[in-house]
Design a protein around this motif. Sequence first.
Motif, PDB file in Angstrom:
ATOM      1  N   CYS A  27      41.615  35.310  33.605  1.00 33.44           N
ATOM      2  CA  CYS A  27      41.736  33.835  33.121  1.00 33.44           C
ATOM      3  C   CYS A  27      43.161  33.459  33.331  1.00 33.44           C
ATOM      4  N   ILE A  28      43.222  32.224  33.879  1.00 35.23           N
ATOM      5  CA  ILE A  28      44.637  31.477  34.199  1.00 35.23           C
ATOM      6  C   ILE A  28      44.517  30.197  33.807  1.00 35.23           C
ATOM      7  N   GLY A  29      44.775  30.016  32.345  1.00 40.71           N
ATOM      8  CA  GLY A  29      44.672  28.567  31.675  1.00 40.71           C
ATOM      9  C   GLY A  29      42.904  28.565  31.565  1.00 40.71           C
ATOM     10  N   ARG A  30      42.465  27.676  32.341  1.00 36.57           N
ATOM     11  CA  ARG A  30      41.164  27.349  32.068  1.00 36.57           C
ATOM     12  C   ARG A  30      40.340  27.889  33.342  1.00 36.57           C
ATOM     13  N   LYS A  31      41.017  28.344  34.435  1.00 37.01           N
ATOM     14  CA  LYS A  31      40.549  28.801  35.388  1.00 37.01           C
ATOM     15  C   LYS A  31      40.108  30.366  35.136  1.00 37.01           C
ATOM     16  N   ARG A  32      38.925  30.682  35.522  1.00 35.82           N
ATOM     17  CA  ARG A  32      38.276  31.978  35.599  1.00 35.82           C
ATOM     18  C   ARG A  32      38.001  32.520  36.908  1.00 35.82           C
ATOM     19  N   VAL A  33      38.544  33.701  37.193  1.00 35.97           N
ATOM     20  CA  VAL A  33      38.190  34.366  38.642  1.00 35.97           C
ATOM     21  C   VAL A  33      37.437  35.532  38.266  1.00 35.97           C
ATOM     22  N   LYS A  34      36.225  35.967  38.886  1.00 38.05           N
ATOM     23  CA  LYS A  34      35.665  36.957  38.729  1.00 38.05           C
ATOM     24  C   LYS A  34      36.228  38.278  39.463  1.00 38.05           C
ATOM     25  N   ALA A  35      36.182  39.387  38.965  1.00 38.18           N
ATOM     26  CA  ALA A  35      37.008  40.522  39.605  1.00 38.18           C
ATOM     27  C   ALA A  35      36.049  41.874  39.266  1.00 38.18           C
ATOM     28  N   MET A  36      36.179  42.885  39.938  1.00 35.55           N
ATOM     29  CA  MET A  36      35.841  44.120  39.859  1.00 35.55           C
ATOM     30  C   MET A  36      36.836  45.431  39.565  1.00 35.55           C
ATOM     31  N   LEU A  37      36.787  45.801  38.396  1.00 36.75           N
ATOM     32  CA  LEU A  37      37.905  46.908  38.266  1.00 36.75           C
ATOM     33  C   LEU A  37      37.549  47.987  39.103  1.00 36.75           C
ATOM     34  N   HIS A  38      38.561  48.528  40.090  1.00 34.14           N
ATOM     35  CA  HIS A  38      38.456  49.439  40.838  1.00 34.14           C
ATOM     36  C   HIS A  38      39.047  50.825  40.427  1.00 34.14           C
ATOM     37  N   GLU A  39      40.342  50.531  39.771  1.00 36.64           N
ATOM     38  CA  GLU A  39      41.063  52.080  38.953  1.00 36.64           C
ATOM     39  C   GLU A  39      41.683  51.523  37.684  1.00 36.64           C
ATOM     40  N   GLN A  40      41.886  52.469  36.910  1.00 34.99           N
ATOM     41  CA  GLN A  40      42.741  51.921  35.729  1.00 34.99           C
ATOM     42  C   GLN A  40      43.483  53.121  35.432  1.00 34.99           C
TER      43      GLN A  40
END
Length: 165
Positions: A27-40
Amino acid sequence: MSDSSSSKQAGFFRCPVQPEVAAATICIGRKRVKAMLHEQSIDGFTLMIEPKEALKLKVGTPWILLTDSERTRVRSEWMFQADNGMVQLAVRRLEDLRTAEDSDRHRWSLFTRRTRGSGQARNNELAFAGIVLLLFIVLSMPGLGDRLGTAPRIQAAVEGLLQGF
């Protein structure tokens, strides 16, 4: 000095994230970007995003990362174009934004959007159907249903349905 820096690197470990819990949103302000967690790891995440989504992101800025179980303020560290065409993004964990109160509310909620969209079995719909059926049975019982005036109406409706078959 070099021995201490190499020992720090040796103690650093990233855990791969299972695909069923890998969905994330930046979440960047009102923008939303879909992502996939690869490593943590204890200090950050590695994410995989589409190249067209990477154009919306700026390295070095703070964002909010939403996963199925966490809400975290993160800062982007670097981006890298991976061999598979995806963009690999490293983010550092700055602050955990989920409070204990939020976790309790999420744990007890049966019908929230977050629990429905997690990819797990759709037990929420079964629980809802069970609650409705229980309420229907209670309202049609002779004791309580007669006092409320619902038992005769429900019995007439059920008889009408059975006669239709």
